[in-house]
Design a protein around this motif. Structure first.
Motif, PDB file in Angstrom:
ATOM      1  N   SER A 284      31.789  39.271  34.576  1.00 26.33           N
ATOM      2  CA  SER A 284      32.654  37.925  34.353  1.00 26.33           C
ATOM      3  C   SER A 284      33.702  38.457  33.211  1.00 26.33           C
ATOM      4  O   SER A 284      34.938  37.992  33.100  1.00 26.33           O
ATOM      5  N   SER A 285      33.307  39.152  32.006  1.00 28.49           N
ATOM      6  CA  SER A 285      34.129  39.677  31.143  1.00 28.49           C
ATOM      7  C   SER A 285      35.633  40.367  31.546  1.00 28.49           C
ATOM      8  O   SER A 285      36.620  40.198  31.246  1.00 28.49           O
ATOM      9  N   ILE A 286      34.986  41.201  32.608  1.00 26.85           N
ATOM     10  CA  ILE A 286      36.086  42.120  33.131  1.00 26.85           C
ATOM     11  C   ILE A 286      36.911  41.282  34.030  1.00 26.85           C
ATOM     12  O   ILE A 286      38.352  41.316  33.834  1.00 26.85           O
ATOM     13  N   SER A 287      36.343  40.322  34.669  1.00 26.43           N
ATOM     14  CA  SER A 287      37.283  39.595  35.542  1.00 26.43           C
ATOM     15  C   SER A 287      38.273  38.713  34.706  1.00 26.43           C
ATOM     16  O   SER A 287      39.429  38.545  34.768  1.00 26.43           O
ATOM     17  N   ALA A 288      37.703  38.046  33.425  1.00 24.74           N
ATOM     18  CA  ALA A 288      38.474  37.434  32.465  1.00 24.74           C
ATOM     19  C   ALA A 288      39.596  37.952  31.987  1.00 24.74           C
ATOM     20  O   ALA A 288      40.720  37.518  31.844  1.00 24.74           O
ATOM     21  N   ALA A 289      39.227  39.440  31.514  1.00 27.93           N
ATOM     22  CA  ALA A 289      40.186  40.215  30.830  1.00 27.93           C
ATOM     23  C   ALA A 289      41.283  40.641  32.068  1.00 27.93           C
ATOM     24  O   ALA A 289      42.513  40.513  31.589  1.00 27.93           O
ATOM     25  N   ASN A 290      40.812  40.710  33.164  1.00 31.55           N
ATOM     26  CA  ASN A 290      41.785  41.115  34.221  1.00 31.55           C
ATOM     27  C   ASN A 290      42.837  39.772  34.467  1.00 31.55           C
ATOM     28  O   ASN A 290      43.980  40.044  34.683  1.00 31.55           O
ATOM     29  N   GLY A 291      42.168  38.834  34.706  1.00 32.01           N
ATOM     30  CA  GLY A 291      43.039  37.737  34.717  1.00 32.01           C
ATOM     31  C   GLY A 291      44.026  37.593  33.569  1.00 32.01           C
ATOM     32  O   GLY A 291      45.140  37.090  33.924  1.00 32.01           O
ATOM     33  N   ALA A 292      43.507  37.564  32.222  1.00 33.52           N
ATOM     34  CA  ALA A 292      44.385  37.403  31.237  1.00 33.52           C
ATOM     35  C   ALA A 292      45.680  38.521  31.104  1.00 33.52           C
ATOM     36  O   ALA A 292      46.929  38.323  31.198  1.00 33.52           O
ATOM     37  N   ASN A 293      45.366  39.965  31.693  1.00 31.65           N
ATOM     38  CA  ASN A 293      46.232  40.754  31.892  1.00 31.65           C
ATOM     39  C   ASN A 293      47.074  40.436  33.167  1.00 31.65           C
ATOM     40  O   ASN A 293      48.446  40.721  32.833  1.00 31.65           O
ATOM     41  N   LEU A 337      29.784  48.146  37.423  1.00 36.27           N
ATOM     42  CA  LEU A 337      30.567  47.146  36.903  1.00 36.27           C
ATOM     43  C   LEU A 337      31.827  47.153  37.844  1.00 36.27           C
ATOM     44  O   LEU A 337      32.311  45.922  38.069  1.00 36.27           O
ATOM     45  N   LEU A 338      32.340  48.345  38.375  1.00 36.47           N
ATOM     46  CA  LEU A 338      33.474  48.385  39.142  1.00 36.47           C
ATOM     47  C   LEU A 338      33.239  48.419  40.619  1.00 36.47           C
ATOM     48  O   LEU A 338      34.088  48.570  41.503  1.00 36.47           O
ATOM     49  N   SER A 339      31.817  48.435  40.955  1.00 32.44           N
ATOM     50  CA  SER A 339      31.502  48.151  42.463  1.00 32.44           C
ATOM     51  C   SER A 339      31.684  49.626  42.900  1.00 32.44           C
ATOM     52  O   SER A 339      32.372  49.629  44.073  1.00 32.44           O
ATOM     53  N   LEU A 340      31.679  50.399  42.326  1.00 37.20           N
ATOM     54  CA  LEU A 340      31.976  51.968  42.802  1.00 37.20           C
ATOM     55  C   LEU A 340      30.707  52.823  42.966  1.00 37.20           C
ATOM     56  O   LEU A 340      29.762  52.486  42.008  1.00 37.20           O
ATOM     57  N   SER A 341      30.532  53.754  43.668  1.00 37.96           N
ATOM     58  CA  SER A 341      29.820  54.770  43.502  1.00 37.96           C
ATOM     59  C   SER A 341      29.746  55.754  42.388  1.00 37.96           C
ATOM     60  O   SER A 341      30.842  55.890  41.683  1.00 37.96           O
ATOM     61  N   TYR A 342      28.842  56.488  41.908  1.00 33.22           N
ATOM     62  CA  TYR A 342      28.919  57.199  40.713  1.00 33.22           C
ATOM     63  C   TYR A 342      29.832  58.255  40.772  1.00 33.22           C
ATOM     64  O   TYR A 342      30.674  58.491  40.033  1.00 33.22           O
ATOM     65  N   HIS A 343      29.915  59.069  42.162  1.00 31.95           N
ATOM     66  CA  HIS A 343      30.711  60.005  42.367  1.00 31.95           C
ATOM     67  C   HIS A 343      32.167  59.656  42.601  1.00 31.95           C
ATOM     68  O   HIS A 343      33.197  60.329  41.988  1.00 31.95           O
ATOM     69  N   GLN A 344      32.406  58.317  43.080  1.00 35.59           N
ATOM     70  CA  GLN A 344      33.680  57.729  43.176  1.00 35.59           C
ATOM     71  C   GLN A 344      34.085  57.561  41.742  1.00 35.59           C
ATOM     72  O   GLN A 344      35.515  57.886  41.503  1.00 35.59           O
ATOM     73  N   LEU A 345      33.463  57.069  40.882  1.00 33.38           N
ATOM     74  CA  LEU A 345      33.807  56.735  39.375  1.00 33.38           C
ATOM     75  C   LEU A 345      34.274  58.091  38.762  1.00 33.38           C
ATOM     76  O   LEU A 345      35.276  58.061  37.984  1.00 33.38           O
ATOM     77  N   ARG A 346      33.595  59.264  39.116  1.00 36.07           N
ATOM     78  CA  ARG A 346      33.518  60.412  38.296  1.00 36.07           C
ATOM     79  C   ARG A 346      34.758  61.140  38.708  1.00 36.07           C
ATOM     80  O   ARG A 346      35.796  61.431  38.150  1.00 36.07           O
ATOM     81  N   GLY A 347      35.214  60.777  40.027  1.00 38.61           N
ATOM     82  CA  GLY A 347      36.609  61.361  40.386  1.00 38.61           C
ATOM     83  C   GLY A 347      37.557  60.577  39.835  1.00 38.61           C
ATOM     84  O   GLY A 347      38.984  61.223  39.484  1.00 38.61           O
ATOM     85  N   ILE A 348      37.608  59.396  39.669  1.00 41.06           N
ATOM     86  CA  ILE A 348      38.846  58.736  39.351  1.00 41.06           C
ATOM     87  C   ILE A 348      38.942  58.787  37.698  1.00 41.06           C
ATOM     88  O   ILE A 348      40.053  58.957  37.311  1.00 41.06           O
ATOM     89  N   LEU A 349      37.646  59.081  37.146  1.00 43.24           N
ATOM     90  CA  LEU A 349      37.817  59.386  35.413  1.00 43.24           C
ATOM     91  C   LEU A 349      38.349  60.604  35.488  1.00 43.24           C
ATOM     92  O   LEU A 349      39.306  61.049  34.497  1.00 43.24           O
ATOM     93  N   LYS A 350      38.041  61.613  36.177  1.00 46.34           N
ATOM     94  CA  LYS A 350      38.649  63.184  35.984  1.00 46.34           C
ATOM     95  C   LYS A 350      40.255  62.927  36.298  1.00 46.34           C
ATOM     96  O   LYS A 350      40.821  63.489  35.456  1.00 46.34           O
ATOM     97  N   LYS A 351      40.547  62.032  37.312  1.00 42.44           N
ATOM     98  CA  LYS A 351      42.030  61.828  37.415  1.00 42.44           C
ATOM     99  C   LYS A 351      42.860  61.381  36.188  1.00 42.44           C
ATOM    100  O   LYS A 351      43.919  62.028  35.908  1.00 42.44           O
TER     101      LYS A 351
END
Length: 358
Positions: A284-293, A337-351
């Motif tokens: 919810s915090s992420i959603s609220a923050a995203n909404g504010a952004n 929290l982002l509804s991603l797999s662990y490996h998907q997240l690591r790929g995006i973080l690496k990017k």
């Protein structure tokens, strides 16, 4: 045992299965890398065995390893071996799978879970036939046919930077894609009867009385997300639970966890994972923050023309940093929290060069 398992997978006369077997027969005689793609339970390991035993290496070693079952350091040691004293506890030299499979075939399952370091070393083995043991400084030669498998869309992983594109090119000399069981409906009952007869033998029954019309329909109507492995479990469970041994099976339990008394959340799960409320609050915090952004972005007067790609990357990076903070920089929790797999997240973080965040 290998022949037994191959028979399990090869039962059926569907066009989808016959096309795969024809493909296997064509590629087997070559000593080229093969990539097997398929959902869990479709028989990737069994197809790899068939390729090996139809090849000219049939009388040599067939070595296999599940890459998702080991950490990066252990996987590196298991693949390439290590020298005495290479790390704490390395009291003797260890022969890796490449060394043990020399002259034969090495099958690597769950390849999508390997790290960049492992992928780089695999690339060198494929290109030059050379590798070094962990802690060693001498190049060793190997003659191994590599067969790899994954249940992920590796080209998409490569496009996202989560898998080495050059390694994928080398592995994909030929790709065998296995059909899920739901695309082989005409094979379901043949497989079910085979598994049922096998279970009847284990129980030392005189014979297997077959399936009733209603139980057959249940088996044919199910989508089998777990494919052949799921079908085997369902059928064997039905055979051993059948109290009237001399009559056809009436009851089929597709989900063994189905019960009115099934707990919603165990105490152990609560101890090991954040509570639902915590995850909900974080989300919810992420959603609220995203909404504010979003509101801020909409309210602000953007200057056009703008660089769309750069703007989106900035927004994505900001969201990742926010989720990392809320997840206390725990990548597994951040992925949830982002509804991603662990490996998907690591790929995006690496990017975005965020892997070294403390």
């Amino acid at each position: 045992m290998a022949k037994q398992n191959q028979q399990d997978n090869l039962i059926g006369q569907s066009n989808a299965l016959l096309e795969v077997l024809e493909h296997v027969s064509q590629i087997a005689p070559l000593s080229k890398p093969v990539l097997i793609i398929g959902e869990r339970g479709t028989g990737k390991e069994l197809i790899a065995e068939r390729i090996h035993f139809l090849s000219t290496r049939w009388d040599q070693s067939f070595i296999k390893l599940n890459c998702s079952s080991l950490s990066d350091s252990l996987l590196e040691s298991e693949l390439f071996g290590h020298e005495t004293g290479a790390f704490t506890g390395a009291k003797a030299r260890h022969e890796g799978r490449f060394e043990r499979a020399d002259g034969g075939t090495l099958f690597l399952d769950e390849l999508a879970n390997t790290s960049g370091l492992i992928q780089e070393k695999l690339l060198r083995v494929i290109e030059y036939g050379e590798y070094e043991r962990v802690g060693g400084n001498r190049s060793l030669k190997t003659d191994v046919r590599l067969i790899c498998a994954a249940n992920e869309d590796l080209p998409s992983f490569a496009d996202a930077g989560e898998f080495r594109a050059d390694l994928l090119d080398r592995l994909a000399f030929d790709v065998i894609t296995l059909p899920p069981l739901r695309c082989r409906p005409e094979d379901i009952m043949s497989l079910a009867e085979y598994f049922a007869i096998g279970m009847a033998r284990q129980l030392r029954l005189e014979y297997f009385a077959g399936f009733s019309a209603s139980s057959k329909q249940i088996l044919l109507d199910h989508q089998w997300p777990g494919n052949i492995r799921e079908l085997k479990n369902v059928v064997e469970r039905a055979v051993y639970r059948n109290q009237q041994r001399d009559k056809p099976i009436q009851d089929i339990t597709l989900d063994p966890f189905d019960s009115p008394f099934r707990p919603k959340q165990s105490i152990r799960t609560q101890d090991r994972r954040p509570s639902k409320a915590a995850v909900t609050n974080d989300t919810s915090s992420i959603s609220a923050a995203n909404g504010a952004n979003a509101a801020t972005t909409n309210a602000a007067q953007l200057s056009f023309p703008l660089d769309f790609k750069t703007h989106c990357e900035q927004q994505e990076k900001a969201l990742l940093e926010q989720a990392l903070t809320l997840g206390q920089f725990n990548q597994k929790k951040t992925a949830e929290l982002l509804s991603l797999s662990y490996h998907q997240l690591r790929g995006i973080l690496k990017k975005y060069n965020l892997l070294d965040k403390d």
